[in-house]
Design a protein around this motif. Structure first.
Motif, PDB file in Angstrom:
ATOM      1  N   GLU A 225      -3.847  -2.087   3.927  1.00 38.45           N
ATOM      2  CA  GLU A 225      -2.653  -1.921   4.872  1.00 38.45           C
ATOM      3  C   GLU A 225      -3.184  -2.296   6.585  1.00 38.45           C
ATOM      4  OE1 GLU A 225      -1.234   1.894   4.062  1.00 38.45           O
ATOM      5  OE2 GLU A 225       0.086   1.340   2.632  1.00 38.45           O
ATOM      6  N   ALA A 226      -4.486  -1.855   6.594  1.00 36.30           N
ATOM      7  CA  ALA A 226      -5.127  -2.041   8.064  1.00 36.30           C
ATOM      8  C   ALA A 226      -5.254  -3.646   8.220  1.00 36.30           C
ATOM      9  CB  ALA A 226      -6.182  -1.406   8.082  1.00 36.30           C
ATOM     10  N   LEU A 227      -5.584  -4.207   6.954  1.00 33.38           N
ATOM     11  CA  LEU A 227      -5.651  -5.547   6.971  1.00 33.38           C
ATOM     12  C   LEU A 227      -4.469  -6.365   7.252  1.00 33.38           C
ATOM     13  CD1 LEU A 227      -8.390  -6.936   4.544  1.00 33.38           C
ATOM     14  CD2 LEU A 227      -8.337  -7.230   6.736  1.00 33.38           C
ATOM     15  N   ILE A 228      -3.219  -5.612   6.532  1.00 34.62           N
ATOM     16  CA  ILE A 228      -1.936  -6.204   6.744  1.00 34.62           C
ATOM     17  C   ILE A 228      -1.376  -6.155   8.268  1.00 34.62           C
ATOM     18  CG2 ILE A 228       0.504  -6.366   5.915  1.00 34.62           C
ATOM     19  CD1 ILE A 228      -0.864  -5.668   3.201  1.00 34.62           C
ATOM     20  N   GLN A 229      -1.717  -5.000   8.752  1.00 39.38           N
ATOM     21  CA  GLN A 229      -1.325  -4.808  10.166  1.00 39.38           C
ATOM     22  C   GLN A 229      -2.040  -5.553  11.217  1.00 39.38           C
ATOM     23  OE1 GLN A 229      -2.041  -0.709  10.558  1.00 39.38           O
ATOM     24  NE2 GLN A 229      -0.080  -0.131   9.810  1.00 39.38           N
TER      25      GLN A 229
ATOM     26  N   TYR B 254      -3.162  -8.802  10.294  1.00 43.11           N
ATOM     27  CA  TYR B 254      -2.540  -9.986  10.446  1.00 43.11           C
ATOM     28  C   TYR B 254      -1.335 -10.167  11.135  1.00 43.11           C
ATOM     29  CZ  TYR B 254       0.132 -13.788   8.193  1.00 43.11           C
ATOM     30  OH  TYR B 254       0.924 -14.812   7.927  1.00 43.11           O
ATOM     31  N   MET B 255      -0.467  -8.933  11.085  1.00 49.87           N
ATOM     32  CA  MET B 255       0.776  -9.209  11.733  1.00 49.87           C
ATOM     33  C   MET B 255       0.539  -9.092  13.348  1.00 49.87           C
ATOM     34  SD  MET B 255       3.312  -9.756  10.089  1.00 49.87           S
ATOM     35  CE  MET B 255       4.667  -9.456  11.362  1.00 49.87           C
ATOM     36  N   LEU B 256      -0.288  -8.355  13.724  1.00 47.35           N
ATOM     37  CA  LEU B 256      -0.601  -8.138  15.065  1.00 47.35           C
ATOM     38  C   LEU B 256      -1.185  -9.673  15.509  1.00 47.35           C
ATOM     39  CD1 LEU B 256      -1.396  -6.613  17.665  1.00 47.35           C
ATOM     40  CD2 LEU B 256      -3.387  -6.149  16.955  1.00 47.35           C
ATOM     41  N   HIS B 257      -2.133 -10.353  15.017  1.00 46.01           N
ATOM     42  CA  HIS B 257      -2.708 -11.430  15.429  1.00 46.01           C
ATOM     43  C   HIS B 257      -1.510 -12.739  15.259  1.00 46.01           C
ATOM     44  CE1 HIS B 257      -6.648 -10.062  16.488  1.00 46.01           C
ATOM     45  NE2 HIS B 257      -6.813  -9.544  15.258  1.00 46.01           N
ATOM     46  N   ALA B 258      -0.639 -12.346  14.381  1.00 43.22           N
ATOM     47  CA  ALA B 258       0.605 -13.585  14.210  1.00 43.22           C
ATOM     48  C   ALA B 258       1.338 -13.400  15.399  1.00 43.22           C
ATOM     49  CB  ALA B 258       1.124 -13.559  12.920  1.00 43.22           C
TER      50      ALA B 258
ATOM     51  N   THR C 201     -10.332 -14.683  10.381  1.00 42.52           N
ATOM     52  CA  THR C 201     -11.311 -13.707   9.590  1.00 42.52           C
ATOM     53  C   THR C 201     -10.361 -12.669   8.897  1.00 42.52           C
ATOM     54  OG1 THR C 201     -12.975 -14.007  11.482  1.00 42.52           O
ATOM     55  CG2 THR C 201     -13.052 -11.801  10.193  1.00 42.52           C
ATOM     56  N   VAL C 202      -9.090 -12.505   9.410  1.00 41.49           N
ATOM     57  CA  VAL C 202      -8.555 -11.419   8.729  1.00 41.49           C
ATOM     58  C   VAL C 202      -7.973 -12.126   7.592  1.00 41.49           C
ATOM     59  CG1 VAL C 202      -6.249 -10.029   8.845  1.00 41.49           C
ATOM     60  CG2 VAL C 202      -7.822  -9.997  10.639  1.00 41.49           C
ATOM     61  N   ARG C 203      -7.297 -13.391   7.639  1.00 40.87           N
ATOM     62  CA  ARG C 203      -6.969 -14.017   6.361  1.00 40.87           C
ATOM     63  C   ARG C 203      -8.211 -14.237   5.153  1.00 40.87           C
ATOM     64  NH1 ARG C 203      -3.669 -18.719   9.401  1.00 40.87           N
ATOM     65  NH2 ARG C 203      -1.767 -17.611   9.766  1.00 40.87           N
ATOM     66  N   GLN C 204      -9.335 -14.302   5.548  1.00 39.77           N
ATOM     67  CA  GLN C 204     -10.545 -14.516   4.787  1.00 39.77           C
ATOM     68  C   GLN C 204     -10.592 -13.376   3.754  1.00 39.77           C
ATOM     69  OE1 GLN C 204     -12.186 -17.161   3.738  1.00 39.77           O
ATOM     70  NE2 GLN C 204     -10.788 -18.156   5.011  1.00 39.77           N
ATOM     71  N   GLN C 205     -10.569 -12.086   4.771  1.00 36.96           N
ATOM     72  CA  GLN C 205     -10.643 -10.742   4.136  1.00 36.96           C
ATOM     73  C   GLN C 205      -9.717 -10.668   3.114  1.00 36.96           C
ATOM     74  OE1 GLN C 205     -11.024  -8.067   7.299  1.00 36.96           O
ATOM     75  NE2 GLN C 205     -13.075  -8.571   7.834  1.00 36.96           N
ATOM     76  N   MET C 206      -8.464 -10.942   3.784  1.00 35.86           N
ATOM     77  CA  MET C 206      -7.155 -10.712   2.523  1.00 35.86           C
ATOM     78  C   MET C 206      -7.211 -11.395   1.457  1.00 35.86           C
ATOM     79  SD  MET C 206      -4.119 -10.712   5.500  1.00 35.86           S
ATOM     80  CE  MET C 206      -2.978 -10.679   4.390  1.00 35.86           C
ATOM     81  N   ARG C 207      -7.756 -12.555   1.497  1.00 34.21           N
ATOM     82  CA  ARG C 207      -8.126 -13.581   0.182  1.00 34.21           C
ATOM     83  C   ARG C 207      -9.165 -12.781  -0.814  1.00 34.21           C
ATOM     84  NH1 ARG C 207      -8.423 -18.644   3.671  1.00 34.21           N
ATOM     85  NH2 ARG C 207      -6.219 -19.254   3.864  1.00 34.21           N
ATOM     86  N   ARG C 208     -10.106 -12.363  -0.002  1.00 29.81           N
ATOM     87  CA  ARG C 208     -11.207 -11.866  -0.755  1.00 29.81           C
ATOM     88  C   ARG C 208     -10.577 -10.584  -1.706  1.00 29.81           C
ATOM     89  NH1 ARG C 208     -14.621 -11.214   3.705  1.00 29.81           N
ATOM     90  NH2 ARG C 208     -15.076 -13.368   3.946  1.00 29.81           N
ATOM     91  N   ARG C 209      -9.517  -9.839  -1.200  1.00 27.60           N
ATOM     92  CA  ARG C 209      -9.013  -8.843  -1.578  1.00 27.60           C
ATOM     93  C   ARG C 209      -7.908  -9.206  -2.495  1.00 27.60           C
ATOM     94  NH1 ARG C 209      -9.998  -3.558   0.244  1.00 27.60           N
ATOM     95  NH2 ARG C 209     -11.496  -3.321   2.153  1.00 27.60           N
ATOM     96  N   GLY C 210      -7.555 -10.332  -2.620  1.00 23.62           N
ATOM     97  CA  GLY C 210      -6.205 -10.829  -3.437  1.00 23.62           C
ATOM     98  C   GLY C 210      -4.882 -10.513  -2.754  1.00 23.62           C
ATOM     99  N   ILE C 211      -4.860 -10.229  -1.450  1.00 25.76           N
ATOM    100  CA  ILE C 211      -3.594  -9.914  -0.672  1.00 25.76           C
ATOM    101  C   ILE C 211      -2.984 -11.177  -0.480  1.00 25.76           C
ATOM    102  CG2 ILE C 211      -2.721  -8.779   1.372  1.00 25.76           C
ATOM    103  CD1 ILE C 211      -5.205  -7.038   1.203  1.00 25.76           C
TER     104      ILE C 211
END
Length: 91
Positions: free
Chosen positions: A14-18, A20-24, A65-75
């Protein structure tokens, strides 16, 4: 064969998704400001444009960086939109 349900998101997810939204959102604001800047009569417009470009590059690096972390977690982000109450994101 049944498909298994995806696991429930963790606090880190959830922190990664937040993030992502903040940077977008920051990216869209910086883009809007860069497009608006030439229409204004400012004495230091070139300096402001330079600052916005640097901020945009820094934000793009962090978003990557956030997108890479999301990919690694399968989000995966399936959709996002702005509502009257805030932002809605499907993942």
């Amino acid at each position: 064969m049944k498909r298994s349900a995806p696991p429930l998101p963790t606090r880190e997810d959830e922190a990664l998704i937040q993030d992502y939204m903040l940077h977008a959102v920051i990216e869209s604001v910086l883009t809007r400001d860069m497009n608006l800047l030439p229409t204004l009569e400012l004495k230091l417009a070139n300096l402001y444009a330079l600052i916005l470009r640097h901020a945009g590059r820094d934000n793009a690096d962090r978003l990557w960086t956030v997108r890479q972390q999301m990919r690694r977690r399968g989000i995966r982000i399936l959709g996002r939109r702005r509502t009257a109450a805030g932002f809605e994101i499907k993942y």
